[in-house]
Design an enzyme around this catalytic site. Sequence first.
Site, PDB file in Angstrom:
ATOM      1  N   LEU A 115       3.375 -22.713   3.670  1.00 10.40           N
ATOM      2  CA  LEU A 115       3.621 -23.094   2.281  1.00 10.40           C
ATOM      3  C   LEU A 115       5.104 -22.936   1.943  1.00 10.40           C
ATOM      4  O   LEU A 115       5.730 -23.819   1.370  1.00 10.40           O
ATOM      5  CB  LEU A 115       2.765 -22.177   1.382  1.00 10.40           C
ATOM      6  CG  LEU A 115       2.711 -22.446  -0.101  1.00 10.40           C
ATOM      7  CD1 LEU A 115       2.060 -23.780  -0.393  1.00 10.40           C
ATOM      8  CD2 LEU A 115       1.922 -21.333  -0.814  1.00 10.40           C
TER       9      LEU A 115
ATOM     10  N   GLN B  73       3.136  24.269  -3.791  1.00 11.91           N
ATOM     11  CA  GLN B  73       2.499  23.381  -4.767  1.00 11.91           C
ATOM     12  C   GLN B  73       3.191  22.017  -4.835  1.00 11.91           C
ATOM     13  O   GLN B  73       2.537  20.988  -5.049  1.00 11.91           O
ATOM     14  CB  GLN B  73       2.505  24.055  -6.138  1.00 11.91           C
ATOM     15  CG  GLN B  73       1.461  23.479  -7.060  1.00 11.91           C
ATOM     16  CD  GLN B  73       1.418  24.202  -8.382  1.00 11.91           C
ATOM     17  OE1 GLN B  73       2.439  24.431  -9.026  1.00 11.91           O
ATOM     18  NE2 GLN B  73       0.231  24.580  -8.800  1.00 11.91           N
TER      19      GLN B  73
ATOM     20  N   GLU C 233       2.628 -13.167   0.308  1.00 16.64           N
ATOM     21  CA  GLU C 233       1.455 -13.648  -0.447  1.00 16.64           C
ATOM     22  C   GLU C 233       1.623 -13.403  -1.943  1.00 16.64           C
ATOM     23  O   GLU C 233       0.676 -13.065  -2.643  1.00 16.64           O
ATOM     24  CB  GLU C 233       0.164 -13.037   0.098  1.00 16.64           C
ATOM     25  CG  GLU C 233      -0.026 -13.451   1.543  1.00 16.64           C
ATOM     26  CD  GLU C 233      -1.426 -13.859   1.905  1.00 16.64           C
ATOM     27  OE1 GLU C 233      -2.267 -14.022   1.010  1.00 16.64           O
ATOM     28  OE2 GLU C 233      -1.655 -14.044   3.106  1.00 16.64           O
TER      29      GLU C 233
ATOM     30  N   THR D 250       4.952 -12.020  -4.608  1.00 17.00           N
ATOM     31  CA  THR D 250       5.617 -10.737  -4.872  1.00 17.00           C
ATOM     32  C   THR D 250       4.888  -9.995  -6.012  1.00 17.00           C
ATOM     33  O   THR D 250       4.086 -10.587  -6.737  1.00 17.00           O
ATOM     34  CB  THR D 250       7.080 -10.979  -5.313  1.00 17.00           C
ATOM     35  OG1 THR D 250       7.049 -11.728  -6.542  1.00 17.00           O
ATOM     36  CG2 THR D 250       7.871 -11.743  -4.270  1.00 17.00           C
ATOM     37  N   SER D 251       5.251  -8.729  -6.173  1.00 18.77           N
ATOM     38  CA  SER D 251       4.666  -7.949  -7.286  1.00 18.77           C
ATOM     39  C   SER D 251       4.960  -8.619  -8.627  1.00 18.77           C
ATOM     40  O   SER D 251       4.119  -8.617  -9.532  1.00 18.77           O
ATOM     41  CB  SER D 251       5.249  -6.533  -7.294  1.00 18.77           C
ATOM     42  OG  SER D 251       4.688  -5.768  -6.264  1.00 18.77           O
TER      43      SER D 251
END
Length: 385
Positions: free
Chosen positions: A127, A282, A366, A368-369
């Site tokens: 693509l 911790q 596939e 991007t964010s």
Amino acid sequence: MFLDLTEEQKLIQQTAREFAEAELAPVAADLDRGGDRRIFLANLKKLAELGFMGLNVREEYGGSEAGVIAFSVALTEIGKACASTAVTLSVSNMVCEVIQAVGNEAQRRDYIPKICSGTYLAGAFALTETGAGSDPAGMTTSAVLDGDQWLLNGSKIFITSAPYAGVFIVWAVTDKSALKGKGISCFLVESDAPGLTIGKQEEKMGQHASATNELLFQDCRIPKSALLGKLNDGFRIAVGELAGGRIGIGSLALGIGQAALEAATRYALERKQFDRPIADFQAIQWKLADCATDLEAARLLLMNAAFKKEQERSFSKEASMAKLFASEAANRTCYEALQIFGGYGYTVDFPIERYSRDVRITTIYEGTSEIQRLIIARELLRNLA
Ligand SMILES: Cc1cc2nc3c(=O)[nH]c(=O)nc-3n(C[C@H](O)[C@H](O)[C@H](O)COP(=O)(O)OP(=O)(O)OC[C@H]3O[C@@H](n4cnc5c(N)ncnc54)[C@H](O)[C@@H]3O)c2cc1C
């Protein structure tokens, strides 16, 4: 509401885990450093024989018909051991699913069994172009009908599995006069099509065993029957069908994150500073807890998207949410896991540096964010408009 896997899904998960631990994990570091790609390809063939190439494909076409949840959990197990193998598997599964969804009967019977059986080591989808990444409708590769053949001209970049894929799903402009995105069609192009050249292989930051190449089409001739789906319907196919691939990428990202968290947890118990294991501090425990919570949330979002797709309900927004969150959660986890390893995490003696490189691309390919957020926001705004 049942959140447990079915017996069949558990079996697929277990099979994927056993294969990943026995065959993929032992060679992943070597393949990352340029080891023999034949081992990588041989493992793809074995995965096909185990039924992992067409997990959500009907048995009549050679698939496993195991469903989307099974696909997701298998991808996570494979991604945990070798992200390169997982992305190859994800794309091949997606290629099968697209052919099954929009192909005619002859195309389904011609191509899907070859990918599912391992006759073709992989399927690929083409693509992206140099000028058309997040905006694929801006592509310029063209397909013109010349008698009983299509003539393809142009180029694609970043194509996963290009050197060993048997067939490519290629998107090209078939009507230059149409409005943007309305004149694109989709084609099945065999790897030996005259005029198709596999171009430059990218040197990447991670996922080294998976090849990513340029494709060049110079008067590439394919039969008229190679049109996949309806003429000028290609962009809709890309937008609609590729959403399923996002579940695959999110699932493999989750696998990398889980591998990083497990390695960091073991290390925190072994590594002593100030006369005690660093797991006693911790600050370290909180990192582990935050990562585990992030990954669990990612897993649930993936299950939700996979469940909706399996039920044939609308799942595009859910797939984008799952891909967005899982890829970012896995990146956060790899970052914190490397921190827990201290200086050793920065060396190639431990797998954390490989996970950190391999995971980085999952927020990019596939979609991007930023593009996932765009898809989610568009749907929210449309529903309230
Ligand atoms: C290893 C690898 C494998 C790949 N495999 C394949 C494959 O098999 N097949 C294939 O077709 N493609 C593949 N790709 C391509 C991949 O899908 C694209 O790289 C990705 O979609 C982004 O496109 P781009 O790289 O052109 O970035 P661009 O689109 O140029 O984006 C650059 C930046 O701008 C942002 N941006 C762009 N538009 C917007 C907007 N509207 N709003 C906000 N931010 C925006 C992006 O989010 C990004 O941060 C692969 C890429 C890689 C690196």
